[in-house]
Write a protein that holds these residues in place. Structure first.
Motif, PDB file in Angstrom:
ATOM      1  N   GLU A 324      44.319  -8.965  94.260  1.00 34.21           N
ATOM      2  CA  GLU A 324      43.924  -7.619  93.840  1.00 34.21           C
ATOM      3  C   GLU A 324      43.293  -7.682  92.444  1.00 34.21           C
ATOM      4  OE1 GLU A 324      47.460  -5.310  93.985  1.00 34.21           O
ATOM      5  OE2 GLU A 324      46.426  -3.404  93.645  1.00 34.21           O
ATOM      6  N   ALA A 325      43.863  -8.522  91.562  1.00 35.51           N
ATOM      7  CA  ALA A 325      43.320  -8.677  90.214  1.00 35.51           C
ATOM      8  C   ALA A 325      41.903  -9.244  90.300  1.00 35.51           C
ATOM      9  CB  ALA A 325      44.224  -9.591  89.389  1.00 35.51           C
ATOM     10  N   PHE A 326      41.716 -10.236  91.169  1.00 36.48           N
ATOM     11  CA  PHE A 326      40.368 -10.784  91.363  1.00 36.48           C
ATOM     12  C   PHE A 326      39.425  -9.680  91.843  1.00 36.48           C
ATOM     13  CE2 PHE A 326      42.274 -15.008  91.209  1.00 36.48           C
ATOM     14  CZ  PHE A 326      41.270 -15.751  90.609  1.00 36.48           C
ATOM     15  N   ASP A 327      39.899  -8.872  92.797  1.00 37.99           N
ATOM     16  CA  ASP A 327      39.048  -7.815  93.357  1.00 37.99           C
ATOM     17  C   ASP A 327      38.673  -6.781  92.297  1.00 37.99           C
ATOM     18  OD1 ASP A 327      39.208  -9.097  95.800  1.00 37.99           O
ATOM     19  OD2 ASP A 327      40.903  -7.894  96.509  1.00 37.99           O
ATOM     20  N   LYS A 328      39.665  -6.390  91.475  1.00 39.21           N
ATOM     21  CA  LYS A 328      39.410  -5.352  90.473  1.00 39.21           C
ATOM     22  C   LYS A 328      38.478  -5.857  89.371  1.00 39.21           C
ATOM     23  CE  LYS A 328      43.529  -2.538  91.210  1.00 39.21           C
ATOM     24  NZ  LYS A 328      44.913  -2.253  90.765  1.00 39.21           N
ATOM     25  N   PRO A 338      35.095  -9.092  98.903  1.00 39.64           N
ATOM     26  CA  PRO A 338      36.287  -9.378  98.085  1.00 39.64           C
ATOM     27  C   PRO A 338      35.933 -10.156  96.826  1.00 39.64           C
ATOM     28  CG  PRO A 338      36.215 -10.835  99.977  1.00 39.64           C
ATOM     29  CD  PRO A 338      35.091  -9.862 100.148  1.00 39.64           C
ATOM     30  N   GLY A 339      36.689  -9.870  95.776  1.00 34.26           N
ATOM     31  CA  GLY A 339      36.326 -10.378  94.463  1.00 34.26           C
ATOM     32  C   GLY A 339      36.571 -11.859  94.249  1.00 34.26           C
ATOM     33  N   GLY A 340      37.590 -12.398  94.919  1.00 40.11           N
ATOM     34  CA  GLY A 340      37.965 -13.790  94.686  1.00 40.11           C
ATOM     35  C   GLY A 340      36.787 -14.757  94.801  1.00 40.11           C
ATOM     36  N   PRO A 341      36.123 -14.773  95.952  1.00 45.97           N
ATOM     37  CA  PRO A 341      35.010 -15.718  96.119  1.00 45.97           C
ATOM     38  C   PRO A 341      33.882 -15.459  95.119  1.00 45.97           C
ATOM     39  CG  PRO A 341      35.652 -14.753  98.234  1.00 45.97           C
ATOM     40  CD  PRO A 341      36.427 -14.044  97.189  1.00 45.97           C
ATOM     41  N   GLN A 342      33.624 -14.177  94.799  1.00 43.29           N
ATOM     42  CA  GLN A 342      32.543 -13.830  93.861  1.00 43.29           C
ATOM     43  C   GLN A 342      32.852 -14.381  92.467  1.00 43.29           C
ATOM     44  OE1 GLN A 342      29.902 -12.191  94.878  1.00 43.29           O
ATOM     45  NE2 GLN A 342      30.601 -11.508  96.889  1.00 43.29           N
ATOM     46  N   ILE A 343      34.108 -14.167  92.038  1.00 42.36           N
ATOM     47  CA  ILE A 343      34.502 -14.638  90.703  1.00 42.36           C
ATOM     48  C   ILE A 343      34.471 -16.159  90.676  1.00 42.36           C
ATOM     49  CG2 ILE A 343      36.430 -14.755  89.063  1.00 42.36           C
ATOM     50  CD1 ILE A 343      36.321 -11.942  89.055  1.00 42.36           C
ATOM     51  N   ALA A 403      34.200 -14.475  83.801  1.00 42.21           N
ATOM     52  CA  ALA A 403      34.791 -14.826  85.098  1.00 42.21           C
ATOM     53  C   ALA A 403      35.616 -16.111  84.979  1.00 42.21           C
ATOM     54  CB  ALA A 403      33.692 -15.000  86.145  1.00 42.21           C
ATOM     55  N   ALA A 404      35.068 -17.112  84.305  1.00 46.35           N
ATOM     56  CA  ALA A 404      35.776 -18.393  84.180  1.00 46.35           C
ATOM     57  C   ALA A 404      37.049 -18.235  83.351  1.00 46.35           C
ATOM     58  CB  ALA A 404      34.859 -19.437  83.564  1.00 46.35           C
ATOM     59  N   SER A 405      36.965 -17.452  82.277  1.00 44.45           N
ATOM     60  CA  SER A 405      38.132 -17.274  81.400  1.00 44.45           C
ATOM     61  C   SER A 405      39.219 -16.452  82.099  1.00 44.45           C
ATOM     62  CB  SER A 405      37.720 -16.580  80.096  1.00 44.45           C
ATOM     63  OG  SER A 405      36.722 -17.329  79.449  1.00 44.45           O
ATOM     64  N   PHE A 406      38.773 -15.448  82.846  1.00 40.45           N
ATOM     65  CA  PHE A 406      39.740 -14.629  83.608  1.00 40.45           C
ATOM     66  C   PHE A 406      40.425 -15.490  84.672  1.00 40.45           C
ATOM     67  CE2 PHE A 406      40.083 -12.567  87.806  1.00 40.45           C
ATOM     68  CZ  PHE A 406      41.177 -11.744  87.567  1.00 40.45           C
ATOM     69  N   ARG A 407      39.609 -16.226  85.431  1.00 39.41           N
ATOM     70  CA  ARG A 407      40.148 -17.077  86.490  1.00 39.41           C
ATOM     71  C   ARG A 407      41.157 -18.081  85.909  1.00 39.41           C
ATOM     72  NH1 ARG A 407      36.257 -21.258  89.718  1.00 39.41           N
ATOM     73  NH2 ARG A 407      36.224 -22.197  87.650  1.00 39.41           N
ATOM     74  N   GLU A 408      40.802 -18.638  84.745  1.00 35.27           N
ATOM     75  CA  GLU A 408      41.690 -19.618  84.118  1.00 35.27           C
ATOM     76  C   GLU A 408      43.038 -18.982  83.772  1.00 35.27           C
ATOM     77  OE1 GLU A 408      40.744 -22.615  84.184  1.00 35.27           O
ATOM     78  OE2 GLU A 408      42.379 -23.579  83.092  1.00 35.27           O
ATOM     79  N   ALA A 409      42.990 -17.734  83.271  1.00 31.94           N
ATOM     80  CA  ALA A 409      44.233 -17.054  82.883  1.00 31.94           C
ATOM     81  C   ALA A 409      45.129 -16.839  84.104  1.00 31.94           C
ATOM     82  CB  ALA A 409      43.911 -15.723  82.207  1.00 31.94           C
ATOM     83  N   VAL A 410      44.531 -16.394  85.217  1.00 34.15           N
ATOM     84  CA  VAL A 410      45.325 -16.138  86.433  1.00 34.15           C
ATOM     85  C   VAL A 410      45.922 -17.441  86.953  1.00 34.15           C
ATOM     86  CG1 VAL A 410      45.250 -15.372  88.844  1.00 34.15           C
ATOM     87  CG2 VAL A 410      43.913 -14.155  87.109  1.00 34.15           C
ATOM     88  N   VAL A 411      45.059 -18.425  87.087  1.00 35.48           N
ATOM     89  CA  VAL A 411      45.465 -19.684  87.708  1.00 35.48           C
ATOM     90  C   VAL A 411      46.495 -20.420  86.849  1.00 35.48           C
ATOM     91  CG1 VAL A 411      44.549 -21.960  88.284  1.00 35.48           C
ATOM     92  CG2 VAL A 411      43.365 -19.911  89.070  1.00 35.48           C
ATOM     93  N   ASP A 412      46.286 -20.370  85.545  1.00 35.78           N
ATOM     94  CA  ASP A 412      47.200 -21.011  84.610  1.00 35.78           C
ATOM     95  C   ASP A 412      48.621 -20.478  84.812  1.00 35.78           C
ATOM     96  OD1 ASP A 412      48.319 -22.317  82.491  1.00 35.78           O
ATOM     97  OD2 ASP A 412      47.422 -21.062  80.931  1.00 35.78           O
ATOM     98  N   ALA A 438      42.123 -20.079  98.416  1.00 32.10           N
ATOM     99  CA  ALA A 438      40.726 -20.522  98.536  1.00 32.10           C
ATOM    100  C   ALA A 438      40.132 -20.818  97.168  1.00 32.10           C
ATOM    101  CB  ALA A 438      39.899 -19.441  99.229  1.00 32.10           C
ATOM    102  N   ASN A 439      40.775 -20.315  96.122  1.00 33.88           N
ATOM    103  CA  ASN A 439      40.213 -20.477  94.780  1.00 33.88           C
ATOM    104  C   ASN A 439      40.149 -21.947  94.365  1.00 33.88           C
ATOM    105  OD1 ASN A 439      40.421 -20.496  91.640  1.00 33.88           O
ATOM    106  ND2 ASN A 439      39.698 -18.469  92.238  1.00 33.88           N
ATOM    107  N   SER A 440      38.936 -22.374  93.986  1.00 26.44           N
ATOM    108  CA  SER A 440      38.737 -23.798  93.705  1.00 26.44           C
ATOM    109  C   SER A 440      39.522 -24.250  92.482  1.00 26.44           C
ATOM    110  CB  SER A 440      37.254 -24.083  93.506  1.00 26.44           C
ATOM    111  OG  SER A 440      36.756 -23.229  92.503  1.00 26.44           O
ATOM    112  N   ARG A 441      39.583 -23.404  91.466  1.00 22.61           N
ATOM    113  CA  ARG A 441      40.295 -23.806  90.242  1.00 22.61           C
ATOM    114  C   ARG A 441      41.812 -23.838  90.484  1.00 22.61           C
ATOM    115  NH1 ARG A 441      41.158 -26.976  86.323  1.00 22.61           N
ATOM    116  NH2 ARG A 441      42.072 -26.049  84.468  1.00 22.61           N
TER     117      ARG A 441
END
Ligand code: KG4
Ligand code: ZN
Length: 505
Positions: A324-328, A338-343, A403-412, A438-441
């Motif tokens: 949901e965070a990815f989508d928003k 859906p936001g995940g693949p786009q981000i 996008a990269a910094s946000f993704r890093e925060a979630v995944v971390d 599915a998220n590569s990081r």
């Protein structure tokens, strides 16, 4: 009557159990310390409680000894709740465990003056094999020793049941068919496109889409698996957690199928399905394992000691789900749904260290109370603010870096907490599930950190990670193979079904 839920007992049940123990056994009650030891996590001891309105009203325990033998340790039901079949349900649960553990003999002892209990046990296949004089002191009551012999070859445990699974908890209508642990069909119809313009799943649209998709999906799955409805041994369906209206469509369809075909039905837990799917690739779920389930609807960290009997929720999101965070955030950045693949795509060319976004619930004070919980709404707000500030300054928003910094925060946060859960519980396995896998990081960082920590990482194939019917069929088949009783037709969809309830009776 709707059977009372029976769930694995935990140490937190000790007070309630001791209360019933004292009332039931008085002077021969077990000391509190002994009971506490019995309830401590163990591979051999299996304790369960029966609850009514979440109040503990009975308990029972069995010890699976090596050499294919099990001993019933204790069983008791609060006086006010007797006569409702709870003793039988608890004892059946112990028998199920013994069968699943391949016991061929179950022993128990019962007071000679307790005729009612003996007759219940006889009706469950126990026979008297011995009498111990004056076993119960100081009253000097004899103990009747009873044995139930189990013919494992006649148990469904050895069969390879053909099970059709129905999944409709969110926006995927999934129909899966498995034989034992072999996947025969996995048909998925997603209503994702219909939610795109709203930027998130709209429950009413999802429910309607399930209604339309179910029948064709069932037909297609049967065709792919080359079986007919008559061939099925059982039907399994997700009864929670998830969107209430969406769940109801699947549950209704499954019950209708069960009634029409006369096949047994198993109401199973969606989250446990995400874990159980591993049997389709490995033949079993190796336990204990930590499971991190991340999707548009859930973010849960589970400790699975036993797939069918002992699943514990260590933590979950206290606000938005990871997906949901990815989508928003995707919407906020003007990317699609859906936001995940786009981000993921936008982040590929960005710098994950460009902006230091907050890591939710990782400060020392949060780690005390929310060690395994997640929070992504603060992060989402931080991204929104950052973008807003850049825009008011008239600067171009560096979408790739954000996008990269946000993704890093979630995944971390996801990976750090999952690895901590493994280490804290001395579990050297981590299983991932849910669409965010599915998220590569996420895959990359999980692989790195698990390797460094000596943790075996399991990531099922992506079409088994996202919501699907195969995982529900697979979990249903595990229940059939373990000789578990099917659900009654009175179970309901439960949007907040707890993860401890693997199968609803
Ligand atoms: O498990 P899933 O298919 O079920 C639902 O929750 O419906 O997960 C979908 C979620 C969506 O929120 C989507 O944005 C997210 O998984 N997702 C991703 C990626 N692919 C899908 N999130 C991050 N990175 C991805 N590559
Ligand atoms: Zn899911």
């Amino acid at each position: 009557m709707i059977p009372a839920p029976i769930r694995p007992a935990t140490e937190a049940d000790l007070d309630d159990i001791m209360q019933i123990e004292h009332d039931a056994f008085e002077s021969t009650a077990w000391p509190r310390d002994s009971m506490a030891l019995e309830l401590a996590p163990s591979n051999d001891r299996h304790y369960f409680v029966a609850t009514i309105d979440e109040r503990v009203v009975g308990y029972a325990g069995i010890n699976v000894v090596s050499g294919h033998q099990s001993n019933v340790m204790t069983i008791a039901v609060a006086e006010s709740s007797r006569g409702a079949g709870l003793g039988r349900a608890l004892m059946q649960k112990l028998i199920d465990v013994a069968v699943a553990q391949k016991s061929v003999e179950i022993f128990l002892e019962v007071r000679a003056d307790n005729e009612a209990a003996q007759s219940l046990y006889r009706s469950l296949g126990f026979e008297q094999i011995d009498l111990r004089r004056g076993y119960y002191q100081p009253e000097n009551i004899d103990a009747v020793i009873m044995l139930k012999a189990i013919d494992l070859s006649s148990q469904p445990a050895n069969a390879q049941p053909l099970v059709l699974g129905i999944e409709s908890s969110c926006d995927e209508t999934g129909i899966g068919i498995v034989r034992g642990t072999t996947l025969l069909a996995n048909v998925i119809s997603s209503s994702m496109d219909q939610h795109a313009r709203f930027g998130g799943v709209v429950p009413e649209i999802a429910a309607r889409a399930h209604l339309e998709a179910l029948q064709p999906a069932i037909r297609e799955a049967l065709k792919t698996a080359q079986v007919s409805l008559e061939d099925l041994d059982a039907i399994a369906v997700t009864n929670g957690p998830g969107l209430a209206g969406a769940l109801m469509v699947g549950v209704g369809a499954a019950k209708a199928l069960a009634v029409a075909t006369g096949k047994p039905i198993y109401a199973v837990n969606h989250l446990v399905g995400h874990v159980g799917v591993d049997v389709l690739e490995r033949g079993q779920v190796e336990t204990p394992t930590i499971a991190l389930l991340v999707s548009g609807g859930h973010t849960s960290l589970l400790l699975v000691r036993d797939l069918l009997d002992d699943v514990e929720l260590l933590g979950e999101t206290i606000d938005d789900a990871a997906g949901e965070a990815f989508d928003k955030v995707s919407r906020l950045l003007g990317l699609g749904y859906p936001g995940g693949p786009q981000i993921d795509k936008a982040a590929a060319t960005g710098d994950p260290k460009a902006i230091r976004f907050p890591r939710g619930l990782t400060l020392p004070k949060d780690m005390e109370k929310h060690r395994y919980d997640f929070s992504f709404s603060g992060l989402k707000t931080a991204v929104a603010r950052w973008v807003e500030v850049a825009e008011t300054k008239g600067e171009d928003v560096p979408v790739a870096d954000v996008a990269a910094s946000f993704r890093e925060a979630v995944v971390d946060v996801l990976v750090t907490k999952a690895v901590a859960a493994c280490q804290d519980h001395n579990v050297s396995r981590l299983l991932l599930g849910g669409g965010v896998v599915a998220n590569s990081r996420l895959r990359q960082l999980a692989a790195e950190k698990c390797e460094a920590a000596g943790i075996e990482l399991r990531i099922p194939a992506l079409d088994l990670c996202t919501d699907n019917g195969a995982m529900i069929a697979a979990l249903g088949a595990q229940l059939v193979m373990a000789g578990r009783s099917p659900s009654s037709l009175s179970f309901a969809a439960d949007s907040t079904l707890p993860v401890t309830q693997v199968c609803s009776l």
